[in-house]
Enzyme design. Structure first.
Site, PDB file in Angstrom:
ATOM      1  N   GLU A 153       0.850  -1.188   0.000  1.00 18.05           N
ATOM      2  CA  GLU A 153       0.000   0.000   0.000  1.00 18.05           C
ATOM      3  C   GLU A 153       0.888   1.242   0.000  1.00 18.05           C
ATOM      4  OE1 GLU A 153      -3.103   0.168   2.971  1.00 18.05           O
ATOM      5  OE2 GLU A 153      -2.946   2.361   3.146  1.00 18.05           O
ATOM      6  N   GLU A 158      -2.669  11.459   2.961  1.00 20.84           N
ATOM      7  CA  GLU A 158      -3.718  11.248   3.954  1.00 20.84           C
ATOM      8  C   GLU A 158      -3.742  12.468   4.866  1.00 20.84           C
ATOM      9  OE1 GLU A 158      -4.516   6.884   5.266  1.00 20.84           O
ATOM     10  OE2 GLU A 158      -2.347   7.181   5.289  1.00 20.84           O
TER      11      GLU A 158
END
Length: 274
Positions: A153, A158
């Site tokens: 990932e 974010e």
């Protein structure tokens, strides 16, 4: 008289030859542009009225998504739409399908994937508040067989409620979840006030994170504590989550609706044909 003219003409010719051999003075302040190492291979500029089904699938449903999130992801225009060339993902505080919050999550899984390149999006973040979690990220295309985190990932951007701080991370075997390799970028401006470019440059042995072309995080193969699982195709995900183990949960100070605005998503690769 003729002799004087011949001598004069000879001097003029020598002067002209000398002038032509003089070096040209470079123009100061006009440097030669450096060619970009990246060639655009795919993009979505969100110029149509609806989401392009050749590029994106909807991840619909609820259940926490592995993070104890609170939202139900829908494909309704209330939660995801295109207006004036901008993709809008909207989180709302409303009861829907027995859940208290709604939002949207889209992915290029099974449609578009890439190995290496510069992946970027120009986005305007939500105003934030406790429990607001927008993300622009990637998962290994082999997730169905390898499972997470073995598929890998890459979190390009974010944000967990504070619109001046974003994070770039990777998850893999031995360094996932709370043990992910993460670095934060602290902005001098409010990232919810305008659009900014969030990018990674991903190569065989290195991943670099940028905000508006400012490098803030570099990770090399030998720095991960487990296997390097970033050498195969990955697909893209855009979502706006509500709540979860990492950002915490909305409280009375959290304002709704919240919006993640996306002007474009672009993928470049090195040495690709134009």
């Amino acid at each position: 008289m003729i002799r004087r003219q011949i001598v004069w003409l000879g001097i003029v010719c020598l002067f002209l030859v000398g002038c032509s051999a003089m070096p040209t003075t470079p123009v100061i302040g006009e440097p030669t542009p450096t060619p970009s190492p990246w060639t655009l291979v795919w993009s979505d500029e969100f110029e149509s009225e609806t989401l392009n089904p050749q590029n994106w699938l909807f991840d619909k449903g609820a259940g926490g998504w592995g993070n104890n999130e609170l939202q139900y992801y829908s494909n309704r225009p209330e939660n995801i739409r295109i207006e004036d060339g901008v993709l809008i993902i909207e989180a709302r505080n409303e009861e829907y399908m027995a859940w208290e919050y709604t939002s949207a999550r889209i992915k290029t899984h099974y449609l578009q994937s890439w190995t290496y390149g510069r992946i970027e999006a120009r986005m305007k973040l939500p105003v934030g508040g406790k429990g607001i979690w927008p993300a622009f990220w990637m998962l290994g295309e082999n997730i169905a067989t390898a499972r997470w985190p073995n598929c890998g990932e890459i979190d390009i951007m974010e944000n967990i409620g504070n619109p001046t701080v974003v994070y770039g991370s990777v998850h893999g075997p031995g360094y996932s979840g709370g043990n992910a390799i993460t670095k934060s970028f602290v902005s001098a401006v409010d990232l919810s006030a305008d659009f900014h470019i969030y990018a990674v440059e991903w190569e065989a042995d290195e991943i670099r994170w940028y905000v508006d072309d400012q490098l803030y995080h570099t990770l090399r193969r030998e720095q991960v504590p487990g296997e390097w699982v970033f050498d195969h195709p990955f697909f893209l995900i855009l979502n706006l989550a509500v709540g979860g183990n990492w950002p915490g949960y909305p409280d009375e100070t959290t304002v709704f609706p919240q919006q993640l605005l996306v002007d474009y998503v672009r993928v470049y690769q090195a040495g690709a044909a134009s």
